[in-house]
Design a protein around this motif. Structure first.
Motif, short mmCIF file in Angstrom:
data_model
loop_
_atom_site.label_atom_id
_atom_site.label_comp_id
_atom_site.label_asym_id
_atom_site.label_seq_id
_atom_site.Cartn_x
_atom_site.Cartn_y
_atom_site.Cartn_z
N SER A 84 0.83 -1.19 0.00
CA SER A 84 0.00 0.00 0.00
C SER A 84 0.87 1.24 0.00
CB SER A 84 -0.95 0.00 1.20
OG SER A 84 -0.23 0.01 2.42
N SER A 85 0.25 2.38 -0.27
CA SER A 85 0.98 3.66 -0.33
C SER A 85 2.23 3.53 -1.18
CB SER A 85 1.34 4.13 1.08
OG SER A 85 0.18 4.31 1.87
N LEU A 86 2.07 2.94 -2.34
CA LEU A 86 3.22 2.68 -3.21
C LEU A 86 3.88 3.96 -3.68
CD1 LEU A 86 1.79 -0.34 -5.16
CD2 LEU A 86 3.96 -0.33 -3.91
N LYS A 87 5.19 3.90 -3.78
CA LYS A 87 6.01 5.01 -4.20
C LYS A 87 6.77 4.64 -5.47
CE LYS A 87 6.95 6.04 0.67
NZ LYS A 87 8.02 6.20 1.69
N PRO A 88 7.17 5.63 -6.28
CA PRO A 88 7.96 5.31 -7.47
C PRO A 88 9.21 4.49 -7.16
CG PRO A 88 7.17 7.54 -7.61
CD PRO A 88 6.80 7.06 -6.24
N GLU A 89 9.83 4.71 -6.01
CA GLU A 89 11.01 3.96 -5.65
C GLU A 89 10.73 2.49 -5.31
OE1 GLU A 89 10.45 7.02 -2.20
OE2 GLU A 89 9.98 6.89 -4.34
N ASP A 90 9.47 2.11 -5.23
CA ASP A 90 9.11 0.70 -5.06
C ASP A 90 9.14 -0.06 -6.38
OD1 ASP A 90 8.57 0.85 -2.24
OD2 ASP A 90 6.61 1.74 -2.69
N THR A 91 9.32 0.64 -7.48
CA THR A 91 9.38 0.01 -8.79
C THR A 91 10.53 -0.99 -8.85
OG1 THR A 91 8.38 1.89 -9.93
CG2 THR A 91 9.72 0.40 -11.25
N ALA A 92 10.22 -2.24 -9.19
CA ALA A 92 11.21 -3.30 -9.22
C ALA A 92 10.55 -4.58 -9.70
CB ALA A 92 11.83 -3.52 -7.84
N VAL A 93 11.38 -5.58 -9.97
CA VAL A 93 10.89 -6.94 -10.12
C VAL A 93 10.87 -7.56 -8.73
CG1 VAL A 93 11.29 -9.22 -11.11
CG2 VAL A 93 11.79 -7.17 -12.45
#
Length: 123
Positions: A84-93
Motif C-alpha cells: 500500500s501507499s506505493l512510491k515510485p522507488e518501489d518500482t522493481a521486479v
C-alpha cells in the motif's frame, strides 16, 4: 524441491495498492520460511520481508515497514505481499523465495526462487 510462481504485478500510480501472490508446489509448504525480495536494473537484490512457516512472525525492511504486509495461507500453499501507499522507488521486479530454515534477510540463504513479477509505480 519447491517450485514458486509469482503473480499480481502491474503498473499503478503512486499511492495505490497491489497484492502479489506466490504459489508453491513440490515440498511441503508449511515447513518453509518465505521471503520477498526485489531488484531494480543495475541494483543488488534487496530484502523486502519474511514470514515464518506458520505465518506468526513477520519481518520487514525499513523501507517498506508500515506499508507492506506479508501473510500466508498454508492450505493454499500461497504467500502474499500486500503493498500500500506505493512510491515510485518501489518500482522493481519482485521475487518470492523459500528456505527450510529460520527466516533470513540474506537472499543467498534461500534455496528456491520464483521467476519474478514486475511492479511499476508511476508518479
Amino acid at each position: 524441491q519447491v517450485q514458486l510462481v509469482e503473480s499480481g504485478g502491474g503498473l499503478v500510480q503512486a499511492g495505490d495498492s497491489l497484492t502479489l501472490s506466490c504459489v508453491a508446489s513440490g515440498r511441503a509448504f508449511s515447513i518453509v520460511t518465505m521471503g520477498w525480495f526485489r531488484q531494480s536494473p543495475g541494483k543488488e537484490r534487496e530484502f523486502v520481508g519474511t514470514v515464518d512457516s506458520d505465518g506468526g512472525a513477520v519481518n520487514y525492511a525499513d523501507s517498506v515497514e508500515g506499508r507492506f504486509t506479508i501473510f500466508r495461507d498454508n492450505a493454499k500453499k500461497t504467500v502474499y505481499l500486500h503493498m500500500s501507499s506505493l512510491k515510485p522507488e518501489d518500482t522493481a521486479v519482485y521475487y518470492c523465495a523459500a528456505r527450510p530454515y529460520v527466516p533470513s534477510e540474506d537472499p543467498d540463504e534461500y534455496n528456491y526462487w520464483g521467476q519474478g513479477t514486475q511492479v511499476t509505480v508511476s508518479s
